[in-house]
Structures are given as C-alpha cells and as structure tokens.
Design an enzyme around this catalytic site. Structure first.
Site, PDB file in Angstrom:
ATOM      1  N   ASP A 258      43.788  33.221  28.908  1.00 46.84           N
ATOM      2  CA  ASP A 258      43.835  31.776  28.667  1.00 46.84           C
ATOM      3  C   ASP A 258      42.523  31.137  29.121  1.00 46.84           C
ATOM      4  O   ASP A 258      42.329  29.943  28.938  1.00 46.84           O
ATOM      5  CB  ASP A 258      44.983  31.132  29.458  1.00 46.84           C
ATOM      6  CG  ASP A 258      44.696  31.150  30.944  1.00 46.84           C
ATOM      7  OD1 ASP A 258      44.465  32.252  31.465  1.00 46.84           O
ATOM      8  OD2 ASP A 258      44.659  30.066  31.565  1.00 46.84           O
TER       9      ASP A 258
ATOM     10  N   LYS B 250      35.581  30.715  40.219  1.00 49.02           N
ATOM     11  CA  LYS B 250      34.540  30.120  41.078  1.00 49.02           C
ATOM     12  C   LYS B 250      33.161  30.583  40.660  1.00 49.02           C
ATOM     13  O   LYS B 250      32.970  31.755  40.301  1.00 49.02           O
ATOM     14  CB  LYS B 250      34.772  30.539  42.531  1.00 49.02           C
ATOM     15  CG  LYS B 250      35.850  29.758  43.225  1.00 49.02           C
ATOM     16  CD  LYS B 250      35.803  30.027  44.718  1.00 49.02           C
ATOM     17  CE  LYS B 250      37.003  29.403  45.397  1.00 49.02           C
ATOM     18  NZ  LYS B 250      37.372  30.081  46.624  1.00 49.02           N
TER      19      LYS B 250
ATOM     20  N   ASP C 156      42.868  38.357  36.136  1.00 49.42           N
ATOM     21  CA  ASP C 156      42.469  37.291  37.066  1.00 49.42           C
ATOM     22  C   ASP C 156      41.151  36.700  36.566  1.00 49.42           C
ATOM     23  O   ASP C 156      40.193  37.439  36.323  1.00 49.42           O
ATOM     24  CB  ASP C 156      42.290  37.862  38.481  1.00 49.42           C
ATOM     25  CG  ASP C 156      43.629  38.247  39.101  1.00 49.42           C
ATOM     26  OD1 ASP C 156      44.675  37.912  38.511  1.00 49.42           O
ATOM     27  OD2 ASP C 156      43.626  38.902  40.161  1.00 49.42           O
TER      28      ASP C 156
ATOM     29  N   GLU D 194      43.121  50.358  41.942  1.00 51.74           N
ATOM     30  CA  GLU D 194      42.212  49.300  41.505  1.00 51.74           C
ATOM     31  C   GLU D 194      41.698  49.633  40.097  1.00 51.74           C
ATOM     32  O   GLU D 194      41.354  50.787  39.804  1.00 51.74           O
ATOM     33  CB  GLU D 194      41.070  49.205  42.532  1.00 51.74           C
ATOM     34  CG  GLU D 194      40.279  47.930  42.494  1.00 51.74           C
ATOM     35  CD  GLU D 194      39.229  47.938  41.416  1.00 51.74           C
ATOM     36  OE1 GLU D 194      38.987  46.891  40.809  1.00 51.74           O
ATOM     37  OE2 GLU D 194      38.664  49.018  41.149  1.00 51.74           O
TER      38      GLU D 194
END
Ligand code: SAM
Length: 199
Positions: free
Chosen positions: A142, A109, A105, A82
């Site tokens: 992005d 949310k 990532d 990780e």
C-alpha cells in the site's frame, strides 16, 4: 512432517529435499507471511505445490503453524528466520517457482529506506540465485514510496527480470490480512510481478 521447519544447518545452502520431501514439486515462498492466512489459503488451493512461509516474529510463526496443523496441510511449512538472509544465503539455488512479498514493512522514515528488501543487493542477488528460470517475484504494497523503490530497483536489472502483467483474473490469489486492513481503511494496493529472464 512438522509444520514448523527448522533448518538443519543455518550456515549452508539448504537442499530442496530438506524443506519438503519431493524436490520435483513447485516451491513457493511467502516472505514475511504474518499470521499465515495467505500461505494456508494458497496451500489449500494448490495441493500440488509446496509453500514455505518465512516470518521473524515468534507469535506469528506459532499462529501460522497452528493454522497449518488445523487445516492438515502437508504442503505448507513455516520457518522463523530473517527474510534477506533466507533469500540471500539459505534457500537452495534454482529451486523457487514464485516468491511472494506481500505488504512488507514500509520503513517510512527518512534514512530507513535502505532497510526495504527491494533496495538490498543481498536480497535481489539472492532472488536471481533462488528462482528457477521463468520463476516469479510478486509484490503487493500500500506504500507508494516502497513501490517506487521496487520499480527503480528492477529497472536497473532488466537483464535479469522482466515485468509481466498481473490482471485481476490472472490466477487464484487470496488477499492477505494486512491488505484487507489497508483496503478497509481506504488505501490502495500497488502490485507488480517480475519474471526471471531465462539464463
Ligand atoms: C506488514 S506485515 C504483512 C504480513 C502479511 N504478509 C500480510 O500481508 O498480511 C509484515 C510481516 O513481515 C514480517 N517481517 C518484516 N521484516 C521481516 C524480515 N526481515 N524477516 C522476516 N520477517 C519480516 C513482520 O514480522 C510481519 O509479520
């Protein structure tokens, strides 16, 4: 030396020589390296530097290891772990010349933004610990909100990091798999580069 790097002990700082045999060579880290296209592209282009990929998904780790072996790159390895823990606690202090975080990532949310690495003190403090003086953190995404979080986080750490220009022709820097996908879909890529202020 196997392409897959497994730390001899997950509960202490590694030594530089445990990752690659010659601790005098520059070490670069590709965090969340995916299928290893960028990692192997860089290792092939810069044989005088060492590259460690960090990735938590087993399938991607295996693909990366196969790419390293197929291309016979003694200066590239992949570790399944990780990212925040790796940077915060595992990598050796003052050992990394460049750390690449490419298309991380985005955690879009509401309420998940704390999961973005650039919002975590464990990660940012770790970055200060592992970079050599003048070492660099390079980010491409992005995702505009992710990018803005990064700008805000580093703005609070101007005593530790200074932002440096990143023109197109600055250095060899192959695009990543996700970057190519996002560009094909018409999205734009934001990028920034910070240098650890000399201590
Ligand atoms: C969107 S992909 C980008 C992959 C690659 N960097 C690229 O640009 O093509 C993000 C990658 O980071 C990995 N990843 C996400 N969070 C991670 C974490 N906390 N630790 C390790 N890997 C992580 C994912 O499994 C995935 O492979």
């Amino acid at each position: 030396m196997p392409a897959l790097f497994t730390p001899p002990d997950h509960f202490r700082e590694l030594t530089r020589a445990e990752i690659f045999p010659d601790p005098t060579r520059p070490l670069e880290i590709d965090l969340g390296c995916g299928d290893g296209t960028f990692l192997t592209g860089m290792a092939a282009h810069f044989p005088e530097r060492d590259f460690l990929g960090v990735e938590r998904m087993l399938g991607r780790v295996s693909k990366t290891a196969r790419k390293i072996e197929r291309q016979q790159l003694p200066n590239a390895r992949i570790m399944r772990l990780e990212s925040a823990y790796t940077v915060g606690w595992l990598l050796p202090s003052a050992s990394v010349s460049r750390l690449h975080l490419l298309c991380p990532d985005p955690w879009p949310k509401k309420g998940h933004a704390t999961r973005r690495l650039v919002n975590q003190n464990e990660f940012l403090d770790g970055l200060v610990r592992i970079l050599i003086p003048g070492g660099e953190f390079l980010l491409k995404t992005d995702d505009r909100p992710y990018f803005e979080d990064a700008l805000a986080s580093f703005a609070t750490r101007e005593h530790q990091f200074k932002r440096v220009d990143w023109p197109d022709d600055a250095f060899f820097y192959p695009s990543t798999d996700f970057e190519q996908d996002w560009l094909r879909m018409g999205r734009s890529i934001h990028r920034a580069r910070w240098q650890l202020v000399e201590r």
